[in-house]
Motif scaffolding. Structure first.
Motif, short mmCIF file in Angstrom:
data_model
loop_
_atom_site.label_atom_id
_atom_site.label_comp_id
_atom_site.label_asym_id
_atom_site.label_seq_id
_atom_site.Cartn_x
_atom_site.Cartn_y
_atom_site.Cartn_z
N GLU A 245 0.99 -1.30 -0.13
CA GLU A 245 -0.15 -0.03 -0.04
C GLU A 245 1.04 1.39 -0.07
O GLU A 245 1.91 1.14 0.50
N GLY A 246 0.44 2.31 -0.54
CA GLY A 246 1.10 3.69 -0.52
C GLY A 246 1.33 4.12 -2.01
O GLY A 246 1.02 3.28 -3.00
N PRO A 247 1.95 5.09 -2.16
CA PRO A 247 2.23 5.57 -3.50
C PRO A 247 3.00 4.76 -4.35
O PRO A 247 4.05 3.88 -3.86
N TYR A 248 2.58 4.35 -5.49
CA TYR A 248 3.23 3.10 -6.35
C TYR A 248 4.49 3.84 -6.88
O TYR A 248 4.57 4.70 -7.58
N SER A 253 7.78 -0.67 -4.60
CA SER A 253 6.32 -1.23 -3.94
C SER A 253 6.19 -2.41 -4.09
O SER A 253 5.13 -3.12 -3.40
N TRP A 254 7.12 -3.44 -4.63
CA TRP A 254 6.91 -4.93 -4.70
C TRP A 254 7.46 -5.33 -3.63
O TRP A 254 8.70 -4.92 -3.29
N LYS A 255 6.89 -6.36 -2.78
CA LYS A 255 7.43 -6.95 -1.59
C LYS A 255 7.07 -8.52 -1.65
O LYS A 255 6.04 -8.95 -2.40
N SER A 420 -6.02 2.57 -7.41
CA SER A 420 -5.57 3.97 -7.41
C SER A 420 -3.96 3.94 -7.38
O SER A 420 -3.53 2.96 -6.88
N ASP A 421 -3.22 5.15 -7.26
CA ASP A 421 -1.83 5.16 -7.37
C ASP A 421 -1.32 5.04 -5.64
O ASP A 421 -0.44 4.95 -5.56
N THR A 422 -2.41 5.14 -4.73
CA THR A 422 -2.15 5.01 -3.38
C THR A 422 -2.38 3.59 -2.57
O THR A 422 -2.59 3.85 -1.53
#
Length: 544
Positions: A245-248, A253-255, A420-422
């Motif tokens: 989660e959060g701004p992409y 952003s990948w975990k 969304s982006d977030t």
């Protein structure tokens, strides 16, 4: 960083053998008539089981000693519920196993959409035990994966180890028997599978990561914690892990997914330990595997794509036959045959441009030596191109249709209510990933398809949910009761909607699609740890 007990894990859980130089596979199935003989059989196999220990510094992340030499052949083993019962495991251990595993795949055919042409009565005879009492049930699965000679044929170890397994079973005097019944005529003693081969620059046959319809396969296998060293994990998770989660940010952003989604005894995405059975030491480091033989109607697929391409040309005004054929095929799958996703190349022109740009990563004849560092970096960048995308960049399905095969198999962030982006991938998606193993097959009668093995901690929550809700039903993808256009059955619907997009100004409905893939058999297996295998062989499973 999670430290996995690699010597206790079976190797097929941790690595897809086909990508590690083992293009040939043989699957043998045994039945047990006597528990003591069955335990002796397992004990005879145990020393040859391939573990997940690294074969070299590259697998170990570039540090530490080389633990093992890469073998010419691998061996792994699994058991059905009936197999564990035939080995006289304690009642408490047996009854605490998951319900779907106890039922077995044949009894859950309706749940899986294995109806009509995929119904169990059409499966290979080896799987007919629950239909016909005269057929002995499958209890034990043993797989052999082996390298290839320069001409593409399997190394001699495959025949040698097959003979050894047959002789080991024969020593039981009927207590353990190898089951025949593979193929439509039921004459096969085992099920072979092999990667498709093409000549390399020097004439040596080179395995290709292609399935029989011609599409690059095995691209987006999940990455879980502990699978790689930290630096390697940071690269591997892009497109293969989960989106935080959060701004992409495509790089951060990948975990990695939680290990417990795929290996028992570890914490899963729900921050719980997956329920398996007792004793906990028996389940720990084991997992469940779905073994499915899936027949692919290659001539039927090609003929239908030509028919749909002709209609596509009428609707879009495209005049080139090849372009129309490839576009329609890609819109069903979600990728071009090269493996490049529609999200990266929405149009045929985009795809051709990327094919030229990345030709040295696609064409074996143009590949540089494997120790060329710059080329390895190029290959890594190409891998990110094929996997590092999100559906938040395509919220209306204009590039990749909602019902396309890869969008159903791994929705990524698509099922996030806000998309969304977030925001990131939803828990619904993160808890329904599977490790995919297997290779294509070509039976003596000409039948072709793939042997698919899905590895997960919960067959019900992961594999069965994907198969029932995402492949056999389309409501989550705004597709009503439309099934997957590539692998779905057509019992309730036979259409696939391609929304308006870069290649088509108006929506296109691919109607009256026939079934391209039908099930030819399989079952659910428990793939134990080496510790649990020793317990089974010694008869010391104690749930108290």
């Amino acid at each position: 960083m999670i430290e996995l007990d690699l010597p206790d894990l079976q190797g097929n859980i941790h690595r897809p053998y086909g990508r590690f130089g083992f293009p040939h596979s043989r699957h043998l199935f045994f039945t047990i008539a006597d528990a003591a003989a069955g335990r002796l059989f397992v004990q005879g196999i145990r020393p040859r089981i391939t573990t997940a220990e690294p074969w070299g510094k590259s697998e170990a992340g570039g540090t530490g000693p080389i633990l093992l030499r890469k073998p010419p052949i691998t061996l792994n083993i699994g058991f059905t519920y009936l197999g564990l019962r035939a080995l006289d495991l304690p009642t408490r251990t047996l009854r605490l196993l998951p319900d779907e595993f106890i039922d077995g795949m044949g009894c859950r055919a309706d749940i899986l959409g294995d109806v009509e042409g995929s119904a169990p009565r059409h499966w290979d005879p080896v799987w007919h035990a629950h239909l016909d009492g005269s057929v002995r049930p499958v209890h034990v699965w043993v797989s052999l994966n082996v390298g290839a000679n320069p001409d593409g044929t399997p190394l001699p170890e495959l025949a040698l180890w097959t003979t050894w397994l047959q002789e080991l079973a024969a020593k039981s005097n009927g207590g353990v028997a190898l089951l025949a019944g593979h193929g439509a005529d039921g004459q096969g003693l085992w099920q072979d599978s092999a990667a498709l081969m093409e000549p390399g620059p020097d004439g040596t046959m080179v395995p290709q990561p292609k399935e029989p319809f011609g599409f690059t396969d095995g691209i987006s296998d999940p990455v879980f914690r502990g699978q790689f060293q930290a630096d390697a994990e940071a690269r591997a998770v892009i497109g293969a892990g989960k989106i935080a989660e959060g701004p992409y940010d495509p790089k951060t952003s990948w975990k990695a997914l939680e290990t417990g989604e795929f290996i028992l005894g570890q914490v899963d995405e729900g921050q719980e330990f997956p329920v398996a059975t007792e004793p906990s030491g028996f389940a720990r480091n084991g997992t469940f595997m779905v073994w499915r033989k899936l027949r692919q109607d290659v001539p039927g697929f090609e003929a239908e794509m030509r028919r749909q391409a002709a209609l596509w040309k009428q609707v879009t005004g495209i005049s080139d036959d090849v372009e129309a054929y490839e576009i329609v095929s890609a819109k069903l799958v979600g990728r071009w045959r090269s493996g490049i996703p529609l999200l990266a190349a929405p149009s045929w022109a985009d795809h051709q441009r990327l094919m030229d740009e990345w030709a040295d990563c696609i064409d074996p004849a143009l590949c540089k030596p494997r120790d060329d560092v710059k080329h390895q970096e190029r290959l890594a960048a190409f891998a990110r191109l094929r996997t590092g995308f999100r559906y938040g960049d395509d919220p209306d399905g204009a590039k990749c249709p909602f019902g396309a095969h890869i969008r159903r198999a791994n929705p990524r962030d698509m099922l996030d209510p806000l998309l969304s982006d977030t925001h990131g991938a939803s828990t619904l998606t993160n808890r329904r990933r599977i490790l995919r193993r297997g290779l294509p097959y070509a039976d003596p009668d000409g039948e072709r398809g793939v042997i698919m093995m899905a590895i997960c901690s919960s067959i019900f929550r992961q594999f069965e949910f994907i198969q029932q809700q995402w492949m056999s039903y389309g409501l989550d993808f705004d597709a009503g009761n439309d099934t997957c256009p590539l692998t779905g059955n057509r019992a309730e619907s036979s259409k696939h909607v391609i929304p308006a997009g870069p290649a088509n100004a108006t929506p296109f409905i691919a109607a009256n699609l026939p079934e391209f893939v039908t099930t030819r058999g399989g079952d659910y297996f428990f793939v134990p740890s080496l510790t649990a295998i020793r317990m089974i062989a010694m008869g010391t499973v104690d749930p108290t």
